[in-house]
Scaffold this motif. Structure first.
Motif, PDB file in Angstrom:
ATOM      1  N   ASN A 150     -11.156 102.057  -3.117  1.00 54.62           N
ATOM      2  CA  ASN A 150     -12.030 101.571  -4.173  1.00 54.62           C
ATOM      3  C   ASN A 150     -13.005 100.586  -3.546  1.00 54.62           C
ATOM      4  OD1 ASN A 150     -13.295 100.278  -6.327  1.00 54.62           O
ATOM      5  ND2 ASN A 150     -11.474 100.288  -7.607  1.00 54.62           N
ATOM      6  N   TRP A 203      -6.936 101.145  -8.976  1.00 52.52           N
ATOM      7  CA  TRP A 203      -6.679 101.348  -7.567  1.00 52.52           C
ATOM      8  C   TRP A 203      -6.661 100.049  -6.767  1.00 52.52           C
ATOM      9  CZ3 TRP A 203      -3.995 105.224  -6.319  1.00 52.52           C
ATOM     10  CH2 TRP A 203      -4.162 106.452  -6.953  1.00 52.52           C
ATOM     11  N   THR A 226     -13.134 106.135  -4.722  1.00 56.21           N
ATOM     12  CA  THR A 226     -12.993 106.097  -6.164  1.00 56.21           C
ATOM     13  C   THR A 226     -13.329 104.705  -6.658  1.00 56.21           C
ATOM     14  OG1 THR A 226     -11.465 106.314  -8.029  1.00 56.21           O
ATOM     15  CG2 THR A 226     -10.536 105.567  -5.958  1.00 56.21           C
TER      16      THR A 226
END
Length: 371
Positions: A289, A69, A313
Motif C-alpha cells: 500500500n 493493508w 493496492t
C-alpha cells in the motif's frame, strides 16, 4: 454506511531457506499455490539450497489482510510460527499457525488487529489491537496489554535492547515501549526543516546500536522515501538508501525493502551502514500500500520468507449500506480506496475521500447510482 473489504484469494504464502551467500526466496503464484526462485550475489557456482514449499487455503469467503493493508503477516525467528491477519464472516482478527498445522488458530481480543511481530526468542507475538499494544504467549495463554497507543502505528520491531519500537506519523517520529509494558516514549524526531512527515517501519540492526526506518517528506510517496539509520546511543542519523520503504535486514547480509510492489535486496554492512552494490528485484507483485508504505512480507532469522502476492493496492473497498434489519446492499460496483464518509441531510448524496497517488473528494448520488 459501512466499508466492506473485498476478497483476496490470490494472496499466497510460502517458505524457503537460505544458506551462505545464496538466498532462497519463495515466489508465490496462482491461488494459494507455491513456486520458488533463487537469487545469488557475490559467488559463482554456489550449490542451490534445498527449498521447502507449502500451500494453504482459507475457507470460502475468507480473505487475508485487513481493510487498509497495514502490515498483516509475520514469521517467527526460527520459522516455526506464522502470524497473519484474516477476515472471517466479516470479522478481521489475528491468527497464529504453527508449521505443519493446516489451519491457524484465532487469537482472542484481536478484532481489527494489524502489525503482528515476534519477540527475538520467538516466545511472544506482539500486535496492535484496539488502540493498544498487546503481546501473546506463542505457546498459549492470556494476552497482556503493554501500552495504550492513541496514534496510528506503521510497523513494529521487538528489539533485544528491551524496547518495542513503533512507526508513526506527524507530529511523532518513532516511539518505543518497554517490552514489560509502560508509556510510549519518543525515539526519533521529525526533521521539520527538511519537510519530514513520517518515520515508519523500524528495524533494529544486530547489536542494537543502529535502527533502520523509512523517512518520508511532504509531497512524496513512500516509494520515494529515504531509508535512514539512527544511532540508539546518541541519535546520530545517516541516510542509507534513497527510494524505498519497509526496510528489513536479513542474516545473509542483505538489506531488503519495497519499491512499487517489488521486493528489492542489496548486500549491506550493518556495522558500517554501507551498501555493497546496487539493489536488485528478488520478488515481484508483493502487496504494497504505497499510501502508508506497508508491504506484506516477513523474514525469519534462518532465511524463511513469507509474503502475500498481489502487487500495489490502496486498500480498495466496496461501499455498502446496511438497513435496520442488518440487510446489506452494495452501493458502488467499483472498488475504491474509500476513506472518510459523510451523508447529506436529505440522504441522497454521499461525500467520500478516495485515496491513491492523490486523495480526492467524490460525491455519490444514491438515487442515480452515479459519481
Amino acid at each position: 454506511m459501512a466499508l466492506q473489504s473485498g476478497s483476496n484469494t490470490q494472496h499466497l504464502v510460502s517458505r524457503s531457506k537460505g544458506y551462505g551467500s545464496a538466498w532462497m526466496a519463495a515466489i508465490l503464484a496462482g491461488s494459494l499455490g507455491v513456486g520458488a526462485a533463487v537469487w545469488q550475489t557475490g559467488c559463482q557456482g554456489v550449490k542451490p539450497a534445498r527449498t521447502m514449499r507449502f500451500s494453504s487455503t482459507l475457507p470460502s469467503g475468507d480473505s487475508f489482510g485487513g481493510s487498509n493493508w497495514y502490515p498483516s503477516i509475520a514469521v517467527s525467528p526460527d520459522g516455526t510460527y506464522m502470524a497473519y491477519v484474516a477476515t472471517h464472516n466479516g470479522v478481521t482478527q489475528l491468527y497464529l499457525r504453527q508449521t505443519g498445522e493446516w489451519d491457524g488458530r484465532p487469537l482472542p481480543g484481536t478484532g481489527d488487529a494489524h502489525t503482528p511481530f515476534f519477540s527475538p526468542d520467538g516466545k511472544w507475538l506482539g500486535a496492535v489491537a484496539g488502540a493498544k499494544l498487546v503481546k501473546f504467549p506463542v505457546g498459549g495463554g492470556a494476552p497482556a496489554v503493554l501500552s495504550k497507543i492513541p496514534f496510528k502505528v506503521y510497523g513494529a520491531c521487538w528489539a533485544q535492547d528491551g524496547w518495542i519500537y513503533l512507526g508513526t506519523e506527524s507530529p511523532l517520529g518513532l516511539v518505543k515501549v518497554p517490552v514489560t509494558g509502560g508509556t510510549a516514549l519518543g525515539a526519533t524526531s521529525l526533521d521539520d526543516d527538511h519537510g519530514e512527515t513520517d518515520h515508519r517501519f523500524p528495524e533494529v540492526l544486530p547489536g542494537a546500536k543502529w535502527m533502520l526506518f523509512a523517512a518520508r517528506k511532504a509531497g512524496h510517496s513512500f516509494d520515494e522515501a529515504d531509508i535512514e539509520a539512527v544511532s540508539l546511543k546518541n541519535g546520530e542519523l545517516r541516510t542509507v538508501l534513497k527510494g524505498g520503504t519497509n526496510p528489513r535486514y536479513i542474516p545473509t547480509g542483505h538489506l531488503v525493502f519495497l519499491r512499487a510492489g517489488a521486493l528489492m535486496a542489496v548486500a549491506f554492512d550493518p556495522v558500517k551502514l554501507q551498501l555493497k552494490g546496487e539493489p536488485v528485484p528478488v520478488a515481484q507483485g508483493v502487496i504494497e500500500n504505497p499510501r502508508i508504505g506497508a508491504g506484506q512480507y516477513s523474514f525469519s532469522a534462518e532465511g524463511t520468507l513469507v509474503y502475500l502476492q498481489g502487487g500495489m493496492t490502496f486498500g480498495e473497498h466496496e461501499l455498502v449500506s446496511v438497513d435496520r434489519n442488518g440487510a446489506m446492499r452494495t452501493i458502488t460496483a467499483k472498488k475504491q480506496p474509500y476513506e472518510d464518509l459523510a451523508l447529506s441531510p436529505d440522504g441522497r448524496l454521499i461525500a467520500a475521500t478516495i485515496g491513491g497517488p492523490a486523495t480526492d473528494i467524490w460525491i455519490h448520488d444514491l438515487a442515480r447510482g452515479a459519481e
